[in-house]
Enzyme design. Structure first.
Site, PDB file in Angstrom:
ATOM      1  N   GLY A 163      -7.199  -2.416   6.225  1.00  0.00           N
ATOM      2  CA  GLY A 163      -6.681  -2.028   7.527  1.00  0.00           C
ATOM      3  C   GLY A 163      -5.282  -1.454   7.501  1.00  0.00           C
ATOM      4  CB  SER A 164      -3.143  -0.761  10.427  1.00  0.00           C
ATOM      5  OG  SER A 164      -1.821  -0.382  10.719  1.00  0.00           O
ATOM      6  CB  THR A 165       1.022  -0.207   6.947  1.00  0.00           C
ATOM      7  OG1 THR A 165       1.265   0.669   8.054  1.00  0.00           O
ATOM      8  CG2 THR A 165       0.457   0.586   5.781  1.00  0.00           C
ATOM      9  CB  VAL A 166       0.635  -2.529  12.099  1.00  0.00           C
ATOM     10  CG1 VAL A 166       1.184  -3.471  13.155  1.00  0.00           C
ATOM     11  CG2 VAL A 166       1.162  -1.123  12.320  1.00  0.00           C
ATOM     12  N   GLY A 167      -0.517  -4.635   9.635  1.00  0.00           N
ATOM     13  CA  GLY A 167      -0.981  -5.971   9.266  1.00  0.00           C
ATOM     14  C   GLY A 167       0.108  -6.819   8.632  1.00  0.00           C
TER      15      GLY A 167
END
EC number: 4.2.1.182
Length: 131
Positions: free
Chosen positions: A61-65
């Site tokens: 998933g996203s780097t915001v993870g």
């Protein structure tokens, strides 16, 4: 049983395992307010990772993870430690900024939810204490 991996983030922890056999996305997959896994495709959906030792093959998933992992820590809902087969950038960065001990290179298929483990991330060691 002792398993040997490599340190990503140093530290020690002991506690109950929660094991996912599937990759885990933290953004949209874990509620940072509660620590409950919300990912509809997850085999641990509906379970809390708060205060447990979390094991899974790798992140997705996203780097915001990474910031979701940090928010879990700030909200007191983070896992005590993280064990992964493959440490990719998202989860590794989250563990680093949150100060969560993390070991990579562990075959998580050898671990079961509910087992007690002791982690010495400084040495890359995971010791199963029961079952």
């Amino acid at each position: 049983m002792k398993l040997r991996g490599r340190k990503v983030v140093g530290g020690k922890a002991e506690g109950e395992l929660i094991v996912s056999k599937k990759p885990l996305s933290f953004l949209g997959g874990v509620d940072p307010e509660t620590g409950i896994v919300t990912d509809a495709e997850s085999d641990i959906r509906g379970q809390s990772i708060a205060g447990k030792i979390l094991a899974f093959p790798r992140g997705k998933g996203s780097t915001v993870g990474s910031y979701v992992i940090y928010a879990l820590k700030k909200n007191g809902k983070a896992p005590k430690a993280i064990i992964v087969g493959e440490a990719e950038t998202i989860v590794a960065t989250g563990a680093i900024i949150a100060g969560i001990p993390m070991v990579q290179g562990i075959d998580v298929s050898k671990l079961k939810t509910g087992q007690r483990v002791r982690i010495n991330a400084d040495e890359g060691e995971v010791e199963v204490l029961d079952g």
